[in-house]
Design a protein around this motif. Sequence first.
Motif, PDB file in Angstrom:
ATOM      1  N   ARG A  24      34.468  52.848  41.258  1.00  0.00           N
ATOM      2  CA  ARG A  24      35.691  53.001  40.465  1.00  0.00           C
ATOM      3  C   ARG A  24      36.899  52.435  41.197  1.00  0.00           C
ATOM      4  N   GLU A  25      37.037  52.756  42.468  1.00  0.00           N
ATOM      5  CA  GLU A  25      38.178  52.235  43.217  1.00  0.00           C
ATOM      6  C   GLU A  25      38.058  50.730  43.412  1.00  0.00           C
ATOM      7  N   PHE A  26      36.835  50.246  43.643  1.00  0.00           N
ATOM      8  CA  PHE A  26      36.626  48.805  43.801  1.00  0.00           C
ATOM      9  C   PHE A  26      37.065  48.057  42.541  1.00  0.00           C
ATOM     10  N   VAL A  27      36.627  48.541  41.382  1.00  0.00           N
ATOM     11  CA  VAL A  27      37.017  47.903  40.121  1.00  0.00           C
ATOM     12  C   VAL A  27      38.524  47.975  39.928  1.00  0.00           C
ATOM     13  N   ALA A  28      39.116  49.137  40.217  1.00  0.00           N
ATOM     14  CA  ALA A  28      40.561  49.295  40.052  1.00  0.00           C
ATOM     15  C   ALA A  28      41.335  48.346  40.967  1.00  0.00           C
ATOM     16  N   LEU A  29      40.872  48.181  42.202  1.00  0.00           N
ATOM     17  CA  LEU A  29      41.549  47.283  43.135  1.00  0.00           C
ATOM     18  C   LEU A  29      41.423  45.831  42.689  1.00  0.00           C
ATOM     19  N   MET A  30      40.229  45.434  42.247  1.00  0.00           N
ATOM     20  CA  MET A  30      40.049  44.068  41.757  1.00  0.00           C
ATOM     21  C   MET A  30      40.939  43.809  40.533  1.00  0.00           C
ATOM     22  N   ALA A  31      41.029  44.795  39.661  1.00  0.00           N
ATOM     23  CA  ALA A  31      41.886  44.651  38.482  1.00  0.00           C
ATOM     24  C   ALA A  31      43.355  44.569  38.885  1.00  0.00           C
ATOM     25  N   ALA A  32      43.757  45.373  39.861  1.00  0.00           N
ATOM     26  CA  ALA A  32      45.148  45.340  40.323  1.00  0.00           C
ATOM     27  C   ALA A  32      45.490  43.985  40.925  1.00  0.00           C
ATOM     28  N   LEU A  33      44.534  43.387  41.638  1.00  0.00           N
ATOM     29  CA  LEU A  33      44.755  42.056  42.201  1.00  0.00           C
ATOM     30  C   LEU A  33      44.915  41.018  41.090  1.00  0.00           C
ATOM     31  N   ALA A 149      28.512  40.087  35.651  1.00  0.00           N
ATOM     32  CA  ALA A 149      29.201  40.068  34.360  1.00  0.00           C
ATOM     33  C   ALA A 149      29.680  41.466  33.989  1.00  0.00           C
ATOM     34  N   ARG A 150      28.855  42.471  34.299  1.00  0.00           N
ATOM     35  CA  ARG A 150      29.253  43.844  33.968  1.00  0.00           C
ATOM     36  C   ARG A 150      30.445  44.280  34.807  1.00  0.00           C
ATOM     37  N   VAL A 151      30.409  44.007  36.112  1.00  0.00           N
ATOM     38  CA  VAL A 151      31.523  44.382  36.970  1.00  0.00           C
ATOM     39  C   VAL A 151      32.794  43.654  36.547  1.00  0.00           C
ATOM     40  N   MET A 152      32.674  42.349  36.249  1.00  0.00           N
ATOM     41  CA  MET A 152      33.857  41.597  35.818  1.00  0.00           C
ATOM     42  C   MET A 152      34.390  42.137  34.490  1.00  0.00           C
ATOM     43  N   SER A 153      33.495  42.598  33.623  1.00  0.00           N
ATOM     44  CA  SER A 153      33.950  43.200  32.371  1.00  0.00           C
ATOM     45  C   SER A 153      34.735  44.474  32.640  1.00  0.00           C
ATOM     46  N   LEU A 154      34.247  45.283  33.587  1.00  0.00           N
ATOM     47  CA  LEU A 154      34.968  46.503  33.950  1.00  0.00           C
ATOM     48  C   LEU A 154      36.335  46.168  34.541  1.00  0.00           C
ATOM     49  N   VAL A 155      36.379  45.117  35.353  1.00  0.00           N
ATOM     50  CA  VAL A 155      37.656  44.667  35.896  1.00  0.00           C
ATOM     51  C   VAL A 155      38.585  44.242  34.762  1.00  0.00           C
ATOM     52  N   ILE A 157      38.609  45.230  31.714  1.00  0.00           N
ATOM     53  CA  ILE A 157      39.080  46.354  30.901  1.00  0.00           C
ATOM     54  C   ILE A 157      40.425  46.844  31.434  1.00  0.00           C
ATOM     55  N   VAL A 158      40.478  47.069  32.747  1.00  0.00           N
ATOM     56  CA  VAL A 158      41.715  47.523  33.366  1.00  0.00           C
ATOM     57  C   VAL A 158      42.752  46.403  33.340  1.00  0.00           C
ATOM     58  N   PHE A 159      42.314  45.192  33.681  1.00  0.00           N
ATOM     59  CA  PHE A 159      43.209  44.036  33.741  1.00  0.00           C
ATOM     60  C   PHE A 159      43.866  43.761  32.392  1.00  0.00           C
ATOM     61  N   MET A 160      43.135  43.958  31.294  1.00  0.00           N
ATOM     62  CA  MET A 160      43.673  43.639  29.979  1.00  0.00           C
ATOM     63  C   MET A 160      44.650  44.688  29.463  1.00  0.00           C
ATOM     64  N   ILE A 161      44.712  45.824  30.138  1.00  0.00           N
ATOM     65  CA  ILE A 161      45.756  46.782  29.792  1.00  0.00           C
ATOM     66  C   ILE A 161      47.123  46.232  30.209  1.00  0.00           C
ATOM     67  N   VAL A 162      47.126  45.370  31.214  1.00  0.00           N
ATOM     68  CA  VAL A 162      48.385  44.827  31.728  1.00  0.00           C
ATOM     69  C   VAL A 162      49.161  44.054  30.660  1.00  0.00           C
ATOM     70  N   PRO A 163      48.521  43.163  29.860  1.00  0.00           N
ATOM     71  CA  PRO A 163      49.290  42.502  28.808  1.00  0.00           C
ATOM     72  C   PRO A 163      49.909  43.472  27.806  1.00  0.00           C
ATOM     73  N   VAL A 164      49.317  44.660  27.667  1.00  0.00           N
ATOM     74  CA  VAL A 164      49.904  45.671  26.788  1.00  0.00           C
ATOM     75  C   VAL A 164      51.187  46.212  27.410  1.00  0.00           C
ATOM     76  N   LEU A 165      51.155  46.431  28.727  1.00  0.00           N
ATOM     77  CA  LEU A 165      52.271  47.062  29.412  1.00  0.00           C
ATOM     78  C   LEU A 165      53.332  46.070  29.883  1.00  0.00           C
ATOM     79  N   ALA A 166      52.918  44.833  30.208  1.00  0.00           N
ATOM     80  CA  ALA A 166      53.845  43.886  30.825  1.00  0.00           C
ATOM     81  C   ALA A 166      55.052  43.561  29.943  1.00  0.00           C
ATOM     82  N   PRO A 167      54.875  43.214  28.656  1.00  0.00           N
ATOM     83  CA  PRO A 167      56.078  42.965  27.842  1.00  0.00           C
ATOM     84  C   PRO A 167      56.966  44.204  27.714  1.00  0.00           C
ATOM     85  N   ALA A 168      56.333  45.386  27.654  1.00  0.00           N
ATOM     86  CA  ALA A 168      57.125  46.621  27.603  1.00  0.00           C
ATOM     87  C   ALA A 168      57.910  46.806  28.901  1.00  0.00           C
ATOM     88  N   PHE A 169      57.288  46.447  30.019  1.00  0.00           N
ATOM     89  CA  PHE A 169      57.996  46.495  31.304  1.00  0.00           C
ATOM     90  C   PHE A 169      59.195  45.550  31.285  1.00  0.00           C
TER      91      PHE A 169
END
Length: 414
Positions: A24-33, A149-155, A157-169
């Motif tokens: 979980r932390e690995f995926v979250a860190l990769m997504a944050a990067l 492919a599965r790990v990148m998909s999990l990344v 998922i988190v990464f694609m939340i950013v386009p939702v939040l970025a314009p709001a930011f």
Amino acid sequence: MSAQPSASSPQPSAPAAYPGPGMREFVALMAALMATNALAIDAMLPALPAIGAALDVAEENRRQLVITAYLLGFGGAQLFYGPLSDRLGRKAILTISLGLYAVFALLSGIAASFELLLGARVLQGMAAAGTRVLVVSIVRDRFHGAAMARVMSLVFIVFMIVPVLAPAFGQAVLLVAPWRFIFIGLGVYAAAVLAWALIRLPETHPPEKRRALSLAKLREAFAITLSHRLSIGNTIALTLVMGGLFGFINSIQQIVFDVFGRPELMAAIFACVALPMAASSYLNARIVERHGSRRLMLIALAGFSAAAGLHLAVAALIGETLVSFVAMQALTMVCFGLISANLGAIAMQPLGHIAGTASSVQGLITTIGGALIGLAIGQAFDGTTLPLLTGFTLCGLAAFAVALWANRKAVAGA
């Protein structure tokens, strides 16, 4: 090539001796990067009119260069990060990349002219290129095939939340401060992610696996990446799809502001389009090991082309409304969420021994090619959604044709 994990496996397993964070932390860190890149693009969108007004850029289409300049720097520099990380390891290069990203974000925030801003954006993109290359390389160091492919998909998922939040930011910053503080926020974010990576991420490319930095070895790695059918074919297909996505990013501010006259809905519209991508990435992570990356990718590419073509027909023959635009664009982006991680994983599948260099070459092609296609789509904006939808349809059909060619032996043997 190692056997792929079975469909019943609960999750891809890391080597027992791996000292790093849990899954979980690995995926979250990769997504944050990876989010450093998405934030640098999408947080700008609500601010483009303010940037244009402050720096005397009257032509609206020219303001799109704030996005394209970043993408061109991002794409071109990827060629260098892979070979360097294959030779020196992932963590040192990642540290330099994030540190420079923070510096050039701050430089963008103090730019006194549009030309200086574009120059700083190119440099910021060049720094950010390291995160894209290194995330793919680090994941490939630990996983392969459908598991990757599965790990990148999990990344994603988190990464694609950013386009939702970025314009709001971006919109939130504009409510209380000038647009320059958006760039300052990017610098602070990069510094925080850098601290996280320094503390928690171990080196994933040990010295015994590193490649010498020689022209002969680089030529060999480039030749393998550019000549292998799975690598180059799926990379080109991904480039075409990314071209449609970058066209959307270039055009969406003008579509929301000028076509529909609803600037206050910018963040909400972006969320309605981005959330379906995140949902389909989650679905991909759940089913990819059962159904296979190629099958899901080809089905999704066919759906992407069909949805884009249907949207184009509706807009041209019946007329576009805000509701039809959001609904049809969301349907198209659902397919995109099933395409990107699978195309990337298939393209990297035969190249684990040169993962860093291969990721660089593929990233350069995908980003530069996609940025130029997206720029052409964005510059064709004429006060309607038709140029964007035409670009989406053509990119989808071309990507589907190329993917069929690239994967024809695997498809025939399926």
